[in-house]
Write a protein that holds these residues in place. Structure first.
Motif, mmCIF file in Angstrom:
data_model
loop_
_atom_site.group_PDB
_atom_site.id
_atom_site.type_symbol
_atom_site.label_atom_id
_atom_site.label_comp_id
_atom_site.label_asym_id
_atom_site.label_seq_id
_atom_site.Cartn_x
_atom_site.Cartn_y
_atom_site.Cartn_z
ATOM 1 N N GLU A 158 -0.567 -2.121 3.273
ATOM 2 C CA GLU A 158 -1.603 -1.614 2.370
ATOM 3 C C GLU A 158 -2.773 -2.584 2.263
ATOM 4 O O GLU A 158 -3.930 -2.169 2.251
ATOM 5 N N GLU A 159 -2.479 -3.884 2.202
ATOM 6 C CA GLU A 159 -3.550 -4.885 2.143
ATOM 7 C C GLU A 159 -4.380 -4.894 3.423
ATOM 8 O O GLU A 159 -5.605 -4.949 3.378
ATOM 9 N N LYS A 171 -12.034 -6.405 12.342
ATOM 10 C CA LYS A 171 -11.603 -6.545 10.945
ATOM 11 C C LYS A 171 -10.176 -7.093 10.865
ATOM 12 O O LYS A 171 -9.884 -7.932 10.018
ATOM 13 N N THR A 175 -1.686 3.884 9.823
ATOM 14 C CA THR A 175 -2.380 3.431 11.031
ATOM 15 C C THR A 175 -2.044 1.963 11.303
ATOM 16 O O THR A 175 -1.815 1.573 12.447
ATOM 17 N N ALA A 220 -4.670 -2.436 5.555
ATOM 18 C CA ALA A 220 -5.370 -1.145 5.620
ATOM 19 C C ALA A 220 -6.627 -1.158 4.765
ATOM 20 O O ALA A 220 -7.697 -0.718 5.210
ATOM 21 N N GLU A 221 -6.503 -1.658 3.550
ATOM 22 C CA GLU A 221 -7.656 -1.697 2.650
ATOM 23 C C GLU A 221 -8.762 -2.573 3.232
ATOM 24 O O GLU A 221 -9.933 -2.215 3.223
ATOM 25 N N TYR A 222 -8.386 -3.731 3.771
ATOM 26 C CA TYR A 222 -9.368 -4.651 4.344
ATOM 27 C C TYR A 222 -10.060 -4.036 5.568
ATOM 28 O O TYR A 222 -11.266 -4.183 5.747
ATOM 29 N N CYS A 223 -9.283 -3.350 6.395
ATOM 30 C CA CYS A 223 -9.809 -2.810 7.656
ATOM 31 C C CYS A 223 -10.422 -1.418 7.508
ATOM 32 O O CYS A 223 -11.049 -0.919 8.444
ATOM 33 N N GLY A 224 -10.198 -0.777 6.367
ATOM 34 C CA GLY A 224 -10.756 0.560 6.156
ATOM 35 C C GLY A 224 -9.984 1.645 6.894
ATOM 36 O O GLY A 224 -10.573 2.620 7.354
ATOM 37 N N ILE A 225 -8.681 1.460 7.012
ATOM 38 C CA ILE A 225 -7.825 2.441 7.682
ATOM 39 C C ILE A 225 -6.625 2.736 6.780
ATOM 40 O O ILE A 225 -6.469 2.106 5.736
ATOM 41 N N SER A 226 -5.782 3.640 7.187
ATOM 42 C CA SER A 226 -4.612 3.982 6.383
ATOM 43 C C SER A 226 -3.449 3.021 6.679
ATOM 44 O O SER A 226 -3.381 2.452 7.767
ATOM 45 N N VAL A 256 -12.094 -1.942 14.142
ATOM 46 C CA VAL A 256 -10.843 -2.257 13.441
ATOM 47 C C VAL A 256 -10.238 -3.540 14.004
ATOM 48 O O VAL A 256 -9.699 -4.360 13.255
#
Length: 127
Positions: free
Chosen positions: A44-45, A74, A56, A47-53, A71
């Motif tokens: 989750e961390e 990032k 993913t 994903a949030e930083y990279c702008g993905i789910s 990605v």
């Protein structure tokens, strides 16, 4: 991971190795402070930083998905590594470049659809 069918190279992702190292060290740090830290928390961390789910991130982690260029950058920032460390480019075994060579004697460059390489094409040989 899909690669172009006639590609001379393929990309091998090392992201899983780096992600595992960062996750383990973060988990140990949080355990010292009495905090629980799961792989889901980590995904989750990231994903949030990279702008993905988070799913993913999991797919990237288990090498089922190659991240896009953005990605990848990032992800490298998040993991504090150079993006070139996340991926390895290797030559495909048995690759045979069966493209035609330029029709000018002695020229070993790859030909365009007119039979000439770009150098000879621009010099006017094809006119």
């Amino acid at each position: 991971m899909s690669n172009a069918k006639n590609s001379r190279y393929r990309v091998i992702s090392n992201a899983n190795d780096f992600m595992s190292q960062v996750y383990k060290s973060e988990k140990e740090l949080r355990a010292i402070n009495g905090q629980k830290y799961t792989l889901n928390d980590f995904c989750e961390e990231v994903a949030e930083y990279c702008g993905i789910s988070p799913s993913t991130v999991s797919q990237i982690r288990i090498r089922n998905l190659q991240p896009s260029f953005i990605v990848s950058i990032k992800l490298a920032e998040f993991l504090e590594v150079d993006v070139s460390e996340l991926f390895e480019i290797v030559e495909v075994d048995g690759y045979k470049n069966n493209r035609e060579k330029c029709i000018i004697d002695g020229c070993e460059r790859i030909a365009t659809t007119k039979g000439y390489c770009m150098k000879h094409l621009h010099k006017g040989y094809a006119e």
